[in-house]
Design an enzyme around this catalytic site. Structure first.
Site, PDB file in Angstrom:
ATOM      1  N   ILE A   1     -20.710 -20.652  69.685  1.00  0.00           N
ATOM      2  CA  ILE A   1     -21.550 -20.459  68.503  1.00  0.00           C
ATOM      3  C   ILE A   1     -21.760 -21.775  67.768  1.00  0.00           C
ATOM      4  O   ILE A   1     -22.846 -22.042  67.226  1.00  0.00           O
ATOM      5  CB  ILE A   1     -20.917 -19.421  67.561  1.00  0.00           C
ATOM      6  CG1 ILE A   1     -20.739 -18.087  68.278  1.00  0.00           C
ATOM      7  CG2 ILE A   1     -21.752 -19.232  66.300  1.00  0.00           C
ATOM      8  CD1 ILE A   1     -19.742 -17.153  67.609  1.00  0.00           C
TER       9      ILE A   1
ATOM     10  N   TYR B   1     -20.137 -14.899  74.798  1.00  0.00           N
ATOM     11  CA  TYR B   1     -20.067 -15.984  73.820  1.00  0.00           C
ATOM     12  C   TYR B   1     -18.791 -15.873  72.998  1.00  0.00           C
ATOM     13  O   TYR B   1     -18.190 -14.805  72.875  1.00  0.00           O
ATOM     14  CB  TYR B   1     -21.300 -15.989  72.908  1.00  0.00           C
ATOM     15  CG  TYR B   1     -21.351 -14.872  71.883  1.00  0.00           C
ATOM     16  CD1 TYR B   1     -20.796 -15.030  70.612  1.00  0.00           C
ATOM     17  CD2 TYR B   1     -21.981 -13.655  72.179  1.00  0.00           C
ATOM     18  CE1 TYR B   1     -20.855 -14.012  69.673  1.00  0.00           C
ATOM     19  CE2 TYR B   1     -22.052 -12.642  71.239  1.00  0.00           C
ATOM     20  CZ  TYR B   1     -21.487 -12.825  69.985  1.00  0.00           C
ATOM     21  OH  TYR B   1     -21.544 -11.809  69.053  1.00  0.00           O
ATOM     22  N   CYS B   2     -18.373 -17.019  72.450  1.00  0.00           N
ATOM     23  CA  CYS B   2     -17.213 -17.072  71.554  1.00  0.00           C
ATOM     24  C   CYS B   2     -17.421 -18.248  70.605  1.00  0.00           C
ATOM     25  O   CYS B   2     -18.517 -18.810  70.535  1.00  0.00           O
ATOM     26  CB  CYS B   2     -15.912 -17.180  72.340  1.00  0.00           C
ATOM     27  SG  CYS B   2     -15.822 -18.597  73.449  1.00  0.00           S
ATOM     28  N   THR B   3     -16.402 -18.651  69.891  1.00  0.00           N
ATOM     29  CA  THR B   3     -16.570 -19.668  68.849  1.00  0.00           C
ATOM     30  C   THR B   3     -16.999 -21.015  69.408  1.00  0.00           C
ATOM     31  O   THR B   3     -18.025 -21.572  69.004  1.00  0.00           O
ATOM     32  CB  THR B   3     -15.262 -19.840  68.058  1.00  0.00           C
ATOM     33  OG1 THR B   3     -14.829 -18.574  67.577  1.00  0.00           O
ATOM     34  CG2 THR B   3     -15.468 -20.783  66.880  1.00  0.00           C
TER      35      THR B   3
ATOM     36  N   GLY C   1     -16.406 -21.782  73.034  1.00  0.00           N
ATOM     37  CA  GLY C   1     -16.600 -21.690  74.474  1.00  0.00           C
ATOM     38  C   GLY C   1     -15.348 -21.496  75.304  1.00  0.00           C
ATOM     39  O   GLY C   1     -15.434 -21.061  76.454  1.00  0.00           O
TER      40      GLY C   1
END
Length: 343
Positions: free
Chosen positions: A228, A199-201, A203
């Site tokens: 997220i 996961y990241c901010t 995508g």
């Protein structure tokens, strides 16, 4: 009259224009890895219409695609949707709406052409960047987090993950995405057959990372669709308890969207609980730190007493200090203060 395809105003004028504009704005991000033959022509075409729509923010373009974060007057939201759907490279692109909006999140429109839309340090000719991991919707990701034996990896920098992250996630201690992928590969070298959740901010970092990990032999790579930002909206809409705790760091003037009330870190200055990010007011330092409002007020927005001393100097002396810093390339500005002001 020829239209200028760049900003012509200073910072204070831009801030004033934003605050005087009474329209409600929405913060949006989107990205796509897609072949763009002529990024400069593409850039100018976007700028012309985005400027007309009142868009403010940062858009990066490269031959490999687009990465955008910006705000738009809500009244123009549908017009933007209609416009991007007329562009083959952007048709049906997913809009990631922010969890929290702030009127002055962005104060100008900047569309820049770069070699890459994310600085990943990878040679894309060695693997297929389009062979990405399995995309999981926020609800599917939420459920997968409960599966036994899954490995959750945060693909953001340490200053992002320190204020908010998923429970039990691996949090690589690095300052750039370029450093992160080799470290993640090493950390997971014994787990190539396990289910991995990335996961990241928003995508975009997961797209390249998942393709890279698959190339390196990882068999079950999954990624959070929309990052997220999308997860936080989904769990709220469905009344679920968020497994992401704290704040989601964002790269605009907000510096964070609160997802839960959990405070996971402390003020760098006094050690009390805080997850308030700020940049040191000394432009020769400008380090990003976590600092509570009380310490920020006491230190005049600076990270230290040394930097506080500098921001109280005449602006001309501050400029000289910064110039000297750039020449030396290795000393914090406050180390030069006494030499240049005769103390």
């Amino acid at each position: 009259m020829k239209k200028f395809l760049f900003n012509r105003y200073d910072k204070e004028t831009l801030k004033k224009k934003v605050l005087e504009d009474k329209r409600e704005r929405r913060v949006i991000s989107f990205y796509r890895y897609v072949k763009i033959e002529d990024p400069i022509e593409f850039r100018n075409r976007l700028y012309d219409t985005f400027d007309d729509l009142g868009i403010l923010g940062r858009i990066y373009l490269a031959n490999e695609g687009i990465n955008a974060q910006f705000s738009i007057p809500i009244e123009n939201y549908q017009a933007l949707r209609s416009f991007v759907d007329t562009i083959p490279e952007l048709k049906n692109i997913y809009f990631n709406d922010a969890v929290e909006d702030k009127k002055e999140s962005f104060i100008k429109l900047a569309i820049k052409v770069r070699k890459k839309i994310v600085a990943d340090g990878l040679d894309d000719t060695q693997f297929d960047p389009s062979d990405v991991g399995t995309h999981l919707s926020p609800l599917a990701f939420h459920q997968a987090l409960e599966e036994e034996g899954v490995i959750v990896v945060d693909l953001r920098n340490n200053y992002e993950s320190e204020v908010g992250h998923f429970e039990n996630a691996i949090l690589p201690d690095v300052g750039t995405f370029r450093e992160e992928l080799p470290l993640v590969e090493k950390l997971l070298e014994q787990d190539k057959d396990k289910k991995i959740l990335l996961y990241c901010t928003g995508g975009i970092r997961c797209e390249k990372a998942s393709a890279y990990l698959k190339y390196k032999g990882f068999e079950k790579v999954h990624q959070l669709q929309g990052g997220i930002i999308n997860y936080a909206k989904a769990v709220t809409d469905h009344g679920l308890t968020s497994k992401f705790k704290g704040k989601n760091f964002v790269f605009d003037d907000r510096l964070g969207e609160r997802v839960t009330e959990d405070v996971l870190t402390v003020c760098y200055s006094c050690g009390k609980p805080s997850d308030r990010h700020t940049n040191c007011a000394n432009l020769g330092c400008h380090v990003l730190i976590v600092q509570c409002e009380s310490c920020s007020e006491t230190l005049l927005g600076c990270c230290s007493e040394e930097c506080k001393e500098i921001v109280q100097l005449p602006e001309e002396i501050q400029k000289q200090l910064r110039q000297e810093l750039r020449k030396q390339k290795k000393y914090p500005t406050h180390h030069l203060t006494r030499k240049m002001v005769g103390k």
